[in-house]
Design a protein around this motif. Structure first.
Motif, PDB file in Angstrom:
ATOM      1  N   VAL A 115      12.202  21.320  -1.449  1.00  0.00           N
ATOM      2  CA  VAL A 115      12.475  20.683  -2.733  1.00  0.00           C
ATOM      3  C   VAL A 115      11.493  19.532  -2.893  1.00  0.00           C
ATOM      4  O   VAL A 115      11.348  18.703  -1.999  1.00  0.00           O
ATOM      5  N   PHE A 116      10.786  19.511  -4.022  1.00  0.00           N
ATOM      6  CA  PHE A 116       9.860  18.433  -4.361  1.00  0.00           C
ATOM      7  C   PHE A 116      10.528  17.535  -5.391  1.00  0.00           C
ATOM      8  O   PHE A 116      11.290  18.005  -6.234  1.00  0.00           O
ATOM      9  N   GLU A 117      10.196  16.256  -5.343  1.00  0.00           N
ATOM     10  CA  GLU A 117      10.704  15.327  -6.332  1.00  0.00           C
ATOM     11  C   GLU A 117       9.597  14.343  -6.679  1.00  0.00           C
ATOM     12  O   GLU A 117       8.850  13.917  -5.806  1.00  0.00           O
ATOM     13  N   PRO A 147       0.824  -1.205   0.000  1.00  0.00           N
ATOM     14  CA  PRO A 147       0.000   0.000   0.000  1.00  0.00           C
ATOM     15  C   PRO A 147       0.859   1.257   0.000  1.00  0.00           C
ATOM     16  O   PRO A 147       1.971   1.265   0.518  1.00  0.00           O
ATOM     17  N   MET A 148       0.339   2.316  -0.595  1.00  0.00           N
ATOM     18  CA  MET A 148       1.034   3.598  -0.625  1.00  0.00           C
ATOM     19  C   MET A 148       0.858   4.285   0.726  1.00  0.00           C
ATOM     20  O   MET A 148      -0.223   4.259   1.304  1.00  0.00           O
ATOM     21  N   ALA A 149       1.942   4.888   1.223  1.00  0.00           N
ATOM     22  CA  ALA A 149       1.890   5.575   2.516  1.00  0.00           C
ATOM     23  C   ALA A 149       3.024   6.584   2.597  1.00  0.00           C
ATOM     24  O   ALA A 149       3.966   6.541   1.815  1.00  0.00           O
ATOM     25  N   TRP A 150       2.907   7.503   3.554  1.00  0.00           N
ATOM     26  CA  TRP A 150       3.950   8.490   3.820  1.00  0.00           C
ATOM     27  C   TRP A 150       4.941   7.930   4.826  1.00  0.00           C
ATOM     28  O   TRP A 150       4.560   7.247   5.767  1.00  0.00           O
ATOM     29  N   LEU A 200      -0.541  12.808 -10.391  1.00  0.00           N
ATOM     30  CA  LEU A 200      -0.602  12.036  -9.155  1.00  0.00           C
ATOM     31  C   LEU A 200      -1.555  12.730  -8.200  1.00  0.00           C
ATOM     32  O   LEU A 200      -1.600  13.953  -8.147  1.00  0.00           O
ATOM     33  N   THR A 201      -2.271  11.952  -7.429  1.00  0.00           N
ATOM     34  CA  THR A 201      -3.054  12.494  -6.327  1.00  0.00           C
ATOM     35  C   THR A 201      -2.535  11.830  -5.069  1.00  0.00           C
ATOM     36  O   THR A 201      -2.560  10.608  -4.946  1.00  0.00           O
ATOM     37  N   VAL A 202      -2.013  12.640  -4.157  1.00  0.00           N
ATOM     38  CA  VAL A 202      -1.453  12.115  -2.913  1.00  0.00           C
ATOM     39  C   VAL A 202      -2.142  12.803  -1.741  1.00  0.00           C
ATOM     40  O   VAL A 202      -2.562  13.952  -1.851  1.00  0.00           O
ATOM     41  N   PRO A 203      -2.259  12.109  -0.610  1.00  0.00           N
ATOM     42  CA  PRO A 203      -2.870  12.748   0.552  1.00  0.00           C
ATOM     43  C   PRO A 203      -1.932  13.795   1.139  1.00  0.00           C
ATOM     44  O   PRO A 203      -0.738  13.576   1.241  1.00  0.00           O
ATOM     45  N   ASP A 221       8.293  -0.981  -0.716  1.00  0.00           N
ATOM     46  CA  ASP A 221       9.308  -1.744  -1.436  1.00  0.00           C
ATOM     47  C   ASP A 221       9.688  -1.123  -2.776  1.00  0.00           C
ATOM     48  O   ASP A 221      10.319  -1.757  -3.592  1.00  0.00           O
ATOM     49  N   GLN A 222       9.312   0.144  -2.993  1.00  0.00           N
ATOM     50  CA  GLN A 222       9.575   0.832  -4.258  1.00  0.00           C
ATOM     51  C   GLN A 222      10.118   2.238  -3.989  1.00  0.00           C
ATOM     52  O   GLN A 222       9.910   2.776  -2.907  1.00  0.00           O
ATOM     53  N   PRO A 223      10.780   2.864  -4.986  1.00  0.00           N
ATOM     54  CA  PRO A 223      11.159   4.275  -4.823  1.00  0.00           C
ATOM     55  C   PRO A 223       9.886   5.128  -4.684  1.00  0.00           C
ATOM     56  O   PRO A 223       8.852   4.776  -5.246  1.00  0.00           O
ATOM     57  N   PRO A 224       9.942   6.210  -3.930  1.00  0.00           N
ATOM     58  CA  PRO A 224       8.737   7.023  -3.744  1.00  0.00           C
ATOM     59  C   PRO A 224       8.268   7.637  -5.063  1.00  0.00           C
ATOM     60  O   PRO A 224       9.079   7.980  -5.913  1.00  0.00           O
TER      61      PRO A 224
END
Length: 196
Positions: free
Chosen positions: A86-88, A53-56, A147-150, A69-72
């Motif tokens: 700085v955003f990436e 699952p995606m999380a911060w 992308l839509t992120v919380p 288990d993946q790059p952000p």
């Protein structure tokens, strides 16, 4: 029909399958049998086609959004020296557009390598507070896909970390000098070897 026969029939009917609906009891006829589906699949593994699952994750003034288990897919970090964030993000494009809860910014990007781009904004940019609001949704566009992120707590922690001045570093106390209000230790007695 005798009274005993009526009691016997009532007892037999009472043994039939009953189903309670609300406060009433109704006869349902055939009993229902539910069976569990038995599978050989390991339930501790993610279903095929689905990853973690995606999380911060927030670490030392930086926040990373993505699967463990993946790059952000999206990240931000504080650069106190330049008072900027700085955003990436994964992807390409010459602009990174950020919008959340009525705030927005369009920032120029630079290639960060490995199929990623970076953008920078000052600590005074209003989009940071919009992104940090509880329950906000951040839309990051400008690349091949949006992308839509919380938003919320993770972003607030990075912004607060960057806006709060660091603690001043005090020099470590010198082990050889005693504080002024403490008596110096008595010198150790000298040991002389016995004669001869």
């Amino acid at each position: 029909m005798s009274r005993n026969s009526l009691v016997l029939i009532a007892l037999l009917l009472a043994g039939c399958d009953k189903m309670t609906v609300g406060n009433r009891t109704e006869r349902s006829g055939e009993p229902r049998v539910a069976s569990a589906n038995v599978t050989e699949q390991n339930v501790s593994e993610a279903p095929e086609g689905e990853g973690s699952p995606m999380a911060w994750r927030v670490v030392n003034g930086a926040a990373f959004y993505g699967a463990a288990d993946q790059p952000p897919v999206f990240a931000l970090r504080c650069e106190r020296g330049s008072q900027s964030i700085v955003f990436e993000r994964a992807g390409g494009g010459t602009a990174m557009n950020l919008s959340a809860e009525g705030g927005s910014a369009s920032l120029g990007t630079r290639d960060a390598g490995n199929g990623r781009v970076q953008a920078r904004t000052s600590m005074n940019d209003g989009v940071l507070d919009a992104m940090a609001r509880p329950q906000s949704q951040v839309i990051v566009s400008g690349g091949a896909e949006a992308l839509t992120v919380p938003g919320g707590v993770a972003i607030r922690r990075v912004v607060d970390f960057c806006r709060t001045p660091p603690e001043p570093h005090l020099p470590a106390p010198d082990a050889t000098s005693a504080p002024a209000n403490v008596a110096a230790p008595a010198p150790a007695p000298s040991v002389t070897p016995p004669p001869g």
